[in-house]
Design an enzyme around this catalytic site. Sequence first.
Site, short mmCIF file in Angstrom:
data_model
loop_
_atom_site.label_atom_id
_atom_site.label_comp_id
_atom_site.label_asym_id
_atom_site.label_seq_id
_atom_site.Cartn_x
_atom_site.Cartn_y
_atom_site.Cartn_z
CB SER A 144 -0.84 -0.61 1.16
OG SER A 144 -1.38 0.87 1.14
CE1 TYR A 157 -4.29 -1.94 5.30
CE2 TYR A 157 -3.58 -0.34 4.47
CZ TYR A 157 -3.99 -1.25 3.99
OH TYR A 157 -3.85 -0.99 2.44
P1 NAD Z 1 -11.57 -5.88 0.00
O1 NAD Z 1 -11.87 -5.67 1.24
O2 NAD Z 1 -12.68 -5.89 -1.41
O3 NAD Z 1 -10.47 -7.42 -0.12
C1 NAD Z 1 -10.22 -8.28 0.65
C2 NAD Z 1 -10.27 -9.49 0.54
O4 NAD Z 1 -9.71 -10.41 1.76
C3 NAD Z 1 -11.73 -10.45 0.61
O5 NAD Z 1 -11.74 -11.14 -0.42
C4 NAD Z 1 -11.22 -10.74 1.97
O6 NAD Z 1 -12.57 -12.20 1.94
C5 NAD Z 1 -10.03 -11.61 1.95
N1 NAD Z 1 -10.00 -11.27 3.81
C6 NAD Z 1 -9.96 -10.57 4.51
N2 NAD Z 1 -10.09 -11.48 5.22
C7 NAD Z 1 -8.66 -12.47 5.03
C8 NAD Z 1 -9.30 -13.35 6.64
N3 NAD Z 1 -8.51 -13.85 7.19
N4 NAD Z 1 -8.82 -15.21 5.50
C9 NAD Z 1 -8.21 -14.89 4.28
N5 NAD Z 1 -9.29 -13.57 3.09
C10 NAD Z 1 -9.44 -13.01 3.75
O7 NAD Z 1 -9.88 -5.21 0.22
P2 NAD Z 1 -9.09 -4.81 -1.14
O8 NAD Z 1 -9.23 -3.03 -1.34
O9 NAD Z 1 -8.96 -5.13 -2.34
O10 NAD Z 1 -7.52 -5.22 -0.40
C11 NAD Z 1 -7.23 -6.03 -0.73
C12 NAD Z 1 -5.37 -5.68 -0.79
O11 NAD Z 1 -5.23 -4.74 -1.20
C13 NAD Z 1 -5.35 -5.06 0.94
O12 NAD Z 1 -4.04 -5.94 1.83
C14 NAD Z 1 -5.25 -3.82 0.79
O13 NAD Z 1 -4.47 -3.53 2.12
C15 NAD Z 1 -4.46 -3.58 -0.53
N6 NAD Z 1 -5.03 -2.48 -0.04
C16 NAD Z 1 -5.98 -1.31 -0.57
C17 NAD Z 1 -6.45 -0.48 -1.08
C18 NAD Z 1 -7.69 0.26 -1.39
O14 NAD Z 1 -7.91 1.56 -1.57
N7 NAD Z 1 -8.34 -0.35 -1.24
C19 NAD Z 1 -4.87 0.13 -1.32
C20 NAD Z 1 -3.42 0.17 -1.24
C21 NAD Z 1 -3.85 -1.50 -0.23
#
Ligand code: NAD
Length: 262
Positions: A144, A157
């Site tokens: 991130s 985080y």
């Molecule tokens: P999201 O909530 O849409 O998806 C998260 C996924 O992780 C889902 O499939 C959920 O079921 C799964 N998950 C959660 N807990 C779990 C567990 N204990 N075991 C297995 N699976 C689990 O979120 P997202 O925004 O797509 O985030 C995905 C990644 O991207 C994360 O690592 C997040 O930190 C990173 N990220 C997101 C953003 C953003 O702005 N959305 C920015 C930077 C980084």
Amino acid sequence: MPVSKARTVVVTGSTSGIGLGIARGFAAEGANIVINGFGKAEEIEVIRRKLEDEGAAAALYHAADMTKPDEIADLIATAREKFGGVDVLVNNAGIQHVARIEDFPPEKWDQLIAILLSSAFHTMRHAIPLMKENGKGRIINVASAHGLVASPFKSAYVAAKHGILGLTKTAALELAQSGITVNAICPGFVLTPLVEKQIPDQAREKGISEAQVKDEVMLRLQATKEFVGIEEVAAAALYLASDAARSVTGTHISVDGGWTAQ
Ligand code: NAD
């Protein structure tokens, strides 16, 4: 053991958001995809079938909880059993919790560190021997912008995301002569369920409206003033997994609309 010619790609946390976008990107290239994450069984089955419709050689769902090392071991073992190995490992699963340090529930701290950081150690320690057997592999950690800079109220985080960049660099050095690259992607704000859920929490912590959190807190940090698209993050993953990126290792690609340039 059935061995397919298609590459096998394991994406943790791919029932939603960025992980699903990455799975779709690799599906379109004809890979075997192992998806993982939470959700309703019937909805996950729709996702799984759609990945095959979109071009995946095969798509398989594994329900491993990323806080449970035994289940993570089984995820990688299943990829080997069904598809003969792991060519690309994408550590993506994530959750968020927003609170001041003094109010941050210790069990939430442990859960975030487990999902965002320790799970990648566990997937890697099981997948690396399989990649070494093949003489090649790609490990992509979805970090991130918060792996590079901090924001208040996101202690676990930010700590985990800074940590995963350290793990990325260490693994890259260990594997540099094994044909395996290890890199991270650092997205800015992407409008996924993870981000949508934290808008009300942030509004409460800061005493502002939800619209203000979106415009004045999140997009204030992004020079483009636009959310990053899921497919833009997926494109970075596809590049890191390509032959063209074979000398790119131990680093990160920022896809953050200029956030960390400031
Ligand atoms: P999201 O909530 O849409 O998806 C998260 C996924 O992780 C889902 O499939 C959920 O079921 C799964 N998950 C959660 N807990 C779990 C567990 N204990 N075991 C297995 N699976 C689990 O979120 P997202 O925004 O797509 O985030 C995905 C990644 O991207 C994360 O690592 C997040 O930190 C990173 N990220 C997101 C953003 C953003 O702005 N959305 C920015 C930077 C980084």
